[in-house]
Design a protein around this motif. Sequence first.
Motif, short mmCIF file in Angstrom:
data_model
loop_
_atom_site.label_atom_id
_atom_site.label_comp_id
_atom_site.label_asym_id
_atom_site.label_seq_id
_atom_site.Cartn_x
_atom_site.Cartn_y
_atom_site.Cartn_z
N LEU A 144 0.90 -1.11 0.07
CA LEU A 144 0.01 0.08 0.03
C LEU A 144 0.78 1.28 0.17
O LEU A 144 1.73 1.40 1.01
N TRP A 145 0.62 2.15 -1.13
CA TRP A 145 1.20 3.34 -1.18
C TRP A 145 0.39 4.58 -1.20
O TRP A 145 -0.79 4.56 -1.44
N ILE A 146 1.18 5.79 -0.82
CA ILE A 146 0.19 6.78 -0.39
C ILE A 146 0.85 8.01 -1.09
O ILE A 146 2.32 8.29 -0.99
N ALA A 147 0.23 9.23 -1.50
CA ALA A 147 0.63 10.43 -2.00
C ALA A 147 -0.41 11.38 -1.98
O ALA A 147 -1.56 11.03 -1.68
N PRO A 148 -0.09 12.69 -1.98
CA PRO A 148 -1.02 13.71 -1.95
C PRO A 148 -1.72 13.47 -3.15
O PRO A 148 -1.61 13.24 -4.20
N GLY A 149 -3.32 13.91 -2.86
CA GLY A 149 -4.16 13.72 -3.77
C GLY A 149 -4.18 14.60 -5.14
O GLY A 149 -4.67 14.03 -6.02
N HIS A 150 -3.36 15.61 -4.94
CA HIS A 150 -3.31 16.53 -6.35
C HIS A 150 -2.52 15.84 -7.42
O HIS A 150 -2.47 16.47 -8.37
N LEU A 151 -1.65 14.81 -6.96
CA LEU A 151 -0.94 14.14 -7.99
C LEU A 151 -1.71 13.00 -8.87
O LEU A 151 -1.14 12.46 -9.84
N ARG A 152 -2.94 13.09 -8.78
CA ARG A 152 -3.63 12.00 -8.99
C ARG A 152 -3.76 11.87 -10.76
O ARG A 152 -3.55 10.99 -11.24
N ASP A 153 -3.88 12.90 -11.51
CA ASP A 153 -4.02 12.94 -13.03
C ASP A 153 -2.46 12.53 -13.63
O ASP A 153 -2.47 11.78 -14.49
N SER A 154 -1.57 13.08 -12.78
CA SER A 154 -0.27 13.00 -13.37
C SER A 154 0.30 11.43 -13.07
O SER A 154 0.95 10.95 -13.88
N VAL A 155 -0.23 11.03 -11.95
CA VAL A 155 0.17 9.41 -11.74
C VAL A 155 -0.63 8.63 -12.61
O VAL A 155 0.15 7.54 -13.14
N LEU A 156 -1.86 8.92 -12.92
CA LEU A 156 -2.62 8.11 -13.70
C LEU A 156 -1.89 8.06 -15.32
O LEU A 156 -1.89 6.86 -15.69
N ALA A 157 -1.56 9.17 -15.65
CA ALA A 157 -1.10 9.33 -17.05
C ALA A 157 0.17 8.59 -17.03
O ALA A 157 0.66 7.98 -18.06
N TYR A 158 1.07 8.81 -16.17
CA TYR A 158 2.22 8.12 -15.93
C TYR A 158 2.29 6.79 -16.05
O TYR A 158 2.94 5.99 -16.92
N PHE A 159 1.35 6.02 -15.29
CA PHE A 159 1.49 4.50 -15.30
C PHE A 159 0.69 4.08 -16.73
O PHE A 159 1.01 2.99 -17.27
N ASP A 160 -0.31 4.91 -17.10
CA ASP A 160 -1.19 4.70 -18.21
C ASP A 160 0.05 4.63 -19.49
O ASP A 160 -0.01 3.62 -20.34
N THR A 161 0.88 5.58 -19.75
CA THR A 161 1.75 5.50 -20.60
C THR A 161 2.82 4.44 -20.77
O THR A 161 3.47 4.25 -21.81
N ARG A 162 2.93 3.62 -19.62
CA ARG A 162 3.88 2.79 -19.40
C ARG A 162 3.32 1.46 -19.34
O ARG A 162 3.97 0.28 -19.19
N GLY A 163 2.10 1.23 -19.53
CA GLY A 163 1.26 0.25 -19.68
C GLY A 163 1.23 -0.60 -18.26
O GLY A 163 1.29 -1.97 -18.18
N LEU A 164 1.16 0.23 -17.30
CA LEU A 164 1.18 -0.67 -15.88
C LEU A 164 0.01 -0.46 -15.05
O LEU A 164 -0.20 -1.01 -14.02
N ASN A 165 -1.11 0.21 -15.57
CA ASN A 165 -2.06 0.36 -15.11
C ASN A 165 -2.87 -0.71 -14.63
O ASN A 165 -3.74 -1.04 -13.82
N GLU A 166 -2.94 -1.96 -15.57
CA GLU A 166 -3.57 -2.97 -15.11
C GLU A 166 -3.10 -3.72 -14.18
O GLU A 166 -3.86 -4.48 -13.67
N TYR A 167 -1.96 -3.42 -13.48
CA TYR A 167 -1.40 -3.99 -12.17
C TYR A 167 -2.02 -3.28 -11.03
O TYR A 167 -1.72 -3.88 -9.92
#
Length: 293
Positions: A144-167
């Motif tokens: 379980l990992w945690i970060a400030p909520g304002h990073l949501r959009d950049s985090v989702l985009a970062y993992f999506d472009t790397r094909g890791l969101n499925e995990y």
Amino acid sequence: MTTHVGDQKGPGEAPVPRHHQLIVSLFGLYARQHGGALAVATIISLMQDIGVESTGTRSSISRLKKRGVIDSIQVNGRNGYALAPSVIETFVEGDERIFHPRRAKADDQWLLATFTVPESQRNIRHKIRSSLVRMGFGSVTPGLWIAPGHLRDSVLAYFDTRGLNEYLEFFMADHIGDADLRKNIGTWWDLPALDALYSDFLDRNRGLLSAWARRSKSGSNPESDALAFADYLVLITQWRRLPYLDPGLPIKFLPENWNALEAEHLFQELHALLSPCAQRHADRAIDNIAAAR
């Protein structure tokens, strides 16, 4: 070798970062404003302005190409390089973090991340963990990992472009209950190490600010612009990792006299002083190489 204004700082002088790190900063600052690419001759010329010989520059260019950060391309009939498409979005997101850092408030939501990776794909597990750290997450437990909520959009985009969101699974959450959030944040992130990095940045660059505050009174000229470029490229390369290591944690939950606030203010002052001069020098160098063909 160019003599930096920062060279006047004496014992606290900042060492020049690694060559490949400087080249990454060079592309992030200037390549995108000139069609997304730089001629090899331009890269060598600008790196020489901070005292890096052409052999070191060529070696670092080769390293970045092998890592998939830059691709070979023709620039006005010359050999050159452009940022690889896979990293462009990361650079765009980096602009926001580096130049417009956001600090969460105490009552803001938190972004939680958890992931499941088959045992047969341990390499993916390591990649996800290192990516979470890179994006500023703290580790609550191994899963379980945690970060400030304002990073949501950049985090989702970062993992999506790397094909890791499925995990991964992400959740937005409020902190409730009587747990001591200040104490917990001190275990989820290595705050002493972060504070030491901010302190080091301050020690290395306070003298740079006073030196440029004096120099700016004498006006701008090509020589001054070249010095500003050299100091600015090093400054950006020193600074740009800090907004990722510290993802904008709420001040209320951080130790007293947290060095981040002073460091952020110092960076913004130096950015305002040096950026326009450095831009003029870089534009001049890029135009001169293009015209020399």
